[in-house]
Design an enzyme around this catalytic site. Sequence first.
Site, PDB file in Angstrom:
ATOM      1  N   HIS A   2       0.977  -1.071  -0.026  1.00  0.00           N
ATOM      2  CA  HIS A   2       0.095   0.045   0.024  1.00  0.00           C
ATOM      3  C   HIS A   2       0.917   1.231  -0.060  1.00  0.00           C
ATOM      4  CE1 HIS A   2      -2.739   2.873   2.221  1.00  0.00           C
ATOM      5  NE2 HIS A   2      -2.816   2.894   0.982  1.00  0.00           N
ATOM      6  N   CYS A  37       0.104   0.327   9.683  1.00  0.00           N
ATOM      7  CA  CYS A  37      -0.276   1.904   9.223  1.00  0.00           C
ATOM      8  C   CYS A  37      -1.763   1.943   8.786  1.00  0.00           C
ATOM      9  CB  CYS A  37       0.709   2.077   7.962  1.00  0.00           C
ATOM     10  SG  CYS A  37       2.361   2.061   8.698  1.00  0.00           S
ATOM     11  N   HIS A  38      -2.298   1.070   7.904  1.00  0.00           N
ATOM     12  CA  HIS A  38      -3.610   1.449   7.434  1.00  0.00           C
ATOM     13  C   HIS A  38      -4.349  -0.051   7.358  1.00  0.00           C
ATOM     14  CE1 HIS A  38      -0.997   4.370   5.497  1.00  0.00           C
ATOM     15  NE2 HIS A  38      -2.122   4.971   6.104  1.00  0.00           N
ATOM     16  N   GLY A  39      -3.975  -1.087   8.209  1.00  0.00           N
ATOM     17  CA  GLY A  39      -4.636  -2.206   8.459  1.00  0.00           C
ATOM     18  C   GLY A  39      -4.744  -3.241   7.256  1.00  0.00           C
TER      19      GLY A  39
END
Length: 197
Positions: free
Chosen positions: A137, A161-163
């Site tokens: 990502h 960080c963003h799952g």
Amino acid sequence: MATRDTVDDPNQRPPVIAGPHEDGVGPRRRDFLNIAAVSFAGVGAATVLIPLVNQMNPSADVLALASTEVDLAKVVPGQGIKVSWRKQPVFIRNLTPKEIAEADAVPLSSLRDPQTLAERTKPGHKNWLITLGVCTHLGCVPLGISEGENRGQYGGYFCPCHGSQYDTAARIRGGPAPRNLAVPDYAFKTPTTVQIG
């Protein structure tokens, strides 16, 4: 007393006696100067270009990191290690038979980036999953390679960080990451030694 044959005429040139340089048989001075000038320019261009091209070659420290060998003898099934290759983390995981079965049971149609576990490992070494430890990502380092870290809902890796969540074959299963964790070039030198890069 001047005769007709020896009249001095300022506009008249004395006759030219043809020699080896005037009749085109040998090189003329102008040809020599042209060849010397072109040769000098070629040497000068090479003197400038060789260091310019040479500075584009990878430095010694980069060449040293071009490949790395890892001894896997102490990594038992269910464990993983993190090594560095080209200044990036690489996850090496010794999958258990249960983790291999879980990865093989996932239908490819349900995957965002469809790949089988066999496509992500080497023949005869299906239990060794080797991937870059960089989330696809935004480049964070996922958790799950060390014991006790969050492996997410699918038992592989979890990016804090963003799952983004990866399964036991390091394939993306949830979150914003578009692709599976990348598999670097590697080859087994012995049954327990792998060369990455």
